[in-house]
Design a protein around this motif. Structure first.
Motif, PDB file in Angstrom:
ATOM      1  N   TRP A   1       0.772  -1.090  -0.084  1.00 26.97           N
ATOM      2  CA  TRP A   1      -0.021   0.070  -0.158  1.00 26.97           C
ATOM      3  C   TRP A   1       0.782   1.278   0.181  1.00 26.97           C
ATOM      4  O   TRP A   1       0.459   2.285  -0.779  1.00 26.97           O
ATOM      5  CB  TRP A   1      -0.891   0.069   1.134  1.00 26.97           C
ATOM      6  N   SER A   2       1.976   1.162   0.686  1.00 25.75           N
ATOM      7  CA  SER A   2       2.891   2.728   0.738  1.00 25.75           C
ATOM      8  C   SER A   2       3.509   2.808  -0.564  1.00 25.75           C
ATOM      9  O   SER A   2       3.887   4.049  -0.729  1.00 25.75           O
ATOM     10  CB  SER A   2       3.809   2.037   2.067  1.00 25.75           C
TER      11      SER A   2
ATOM     12  N   ASN B   1      -2.169   7.057   0.921  1.00 25.91           N
ATOM     13  CA  ASN B   1      -2.482   7.782   2.026  1.00 25.91           C
ATOM     14  C   ASN B   1      -2.903   6.848   3.225  1.00 25.91           C
ATOM     15  O   ASN B   1      -3.812   7.437   4.132  1.00 25.91           O
ATOM     16  CB  ASN B   1      -3.401   9.017   1.777  1.00 25.91           C
ATOM     17  N   SER B   2      -2.771   5.556   3.159  1.00 21.31           N
ATOM     18  CA  SER B   2      -3.282   4.762   4.038  1.00 21.31           C
ATOM     19  C   SER B   2      -2.440   4.137   4.986  1.00 21.31           C
ATOM     20  O   SER B   2      -1.131   4.280   4.872  1.00 21.31           O
ATOM     21  CB  SER B   2      -3.994   3.728   3.257  1.00 21.31           C
TER      22      SER B   2
ATOM     23  N   ARG C   1      -3.384  -5.677   6.975  1.00 19.57           N
ATOM     24  CA  ARG C   1      -3.364  -4.354   7.516  1.00 19.57           C
ATOM     25  C   ARG C   1      -2.617  -3.888   8.975  1.00 19.57           C
ATOM     26  O   ARG C   1      -2.577  -4.786   9.804  1.00 19.57           O
ATOM     27  CB  ARG C   1      -4.757  -3.766   8.021  1.00 19.57           C
ATOM     28  N   GLN C   2      -1.412  -3.341   8.811  1.00 21.56           N
ATOM     29  CA  GLN C   2      -0.794  -3.072  10.192  1.00 21.56           C
ATOM     30  C   GLN C   2      -1.387  -2.142  11.061  1.00 21.56           C
ATOM     31  O   GLN C   2      -1.687  -0.961  10.491  1.00 21.56           O
ATOM     32  CB  GLN C   2       0.877  -2.769   9.630  1.00 21.56           C
TER      33      GLN C   2
END
Length: 135
Positions: free
Chosen positions: A108-109, A115-116, A133-134
C-alpha cells in the motif's frame, strides 16, 4: 486462501524469516478483538497485522471450498533482511515463499496515491484476496 489458512501460512514463514524473534497469532497474544492476524517481533520492533479476506467475485461464504488454484508465483519483493519497514519485510517474506497460489502482492505504501496505513493486498489465482493491515 481464506484468512485462517493465510494466518497459518504466514506464521510458518515469519517464524523462520531473517530478523524475526517472536511470531504469534492474535489469539496466542491475547487479542480477542481481531480473529485473524499475527503479532511479529522482528528487528527489535513489534508489529500487528490483521488479515481480512475477500472471496472471488460472485462466490458466497456458504459452500466456498477454498480449493487451491495455482499458477506462476508472485514476483520477488526483495530480501527481507534488507527491508526498510515492517511492510517491506513482511511482503518480502510472503513473496519469497514463491507460493503458486499467490498471483500478486501490492504494498500500500508504494501506490501512486498512498495515504493509507501500512499494509498490502495479496491476490490469489482464484481471484480471492487478503488485505493485510498493520496497526
Amino acid at each position: 486462501m481464506r484468512p485462517q489458512r493465510f494466518t497459518d501460512f504466514v506464521l510458518d514463514l515469519a517464524k523462520n524469516a531473517p530478523g524475526a524473534t517472536r511470531v504469534q497469532t492474535f489469539a496466542d497474544a491475547g487479542d480477542t478483538k481481531h480473529p485473524f492476524g499475527l503479532v511479529i517481533n522482528a528487528s527489535g520492533r513489534e508489529t500487528r497485522w490483521q488479515f481480512l479476506g475477500q472471496l472471488p467475485e460472485g462466490a458466497k461464504h456458504e459452500g466456498f471450498a477454498d480449493d487451491p488454484v495455482t499458477g506462476a508465483p508472485a514476483p520477488s519483493m526483495g530480501d527481507p533482511a534488507a527491508a526498510d519497514s515492517p511492510e517491506a519485510w513482511l511482503t518480502a517474506v510472503v513473496a519469497g515463499a514463491e507460493c503458486p497460489e499467490i498471483q500478486a502482492i501490492e504494498r500500500w505504501s508504494t501506490r501512486e496515491t498512498s495515504n493509507s496505513a501500512p499494509g498490502f493486498t495479496v491476490t490469489f489465482h482464484n481471484q480471492a484476496r487478503i488485505f493485510a493491515r498493520q496497526f
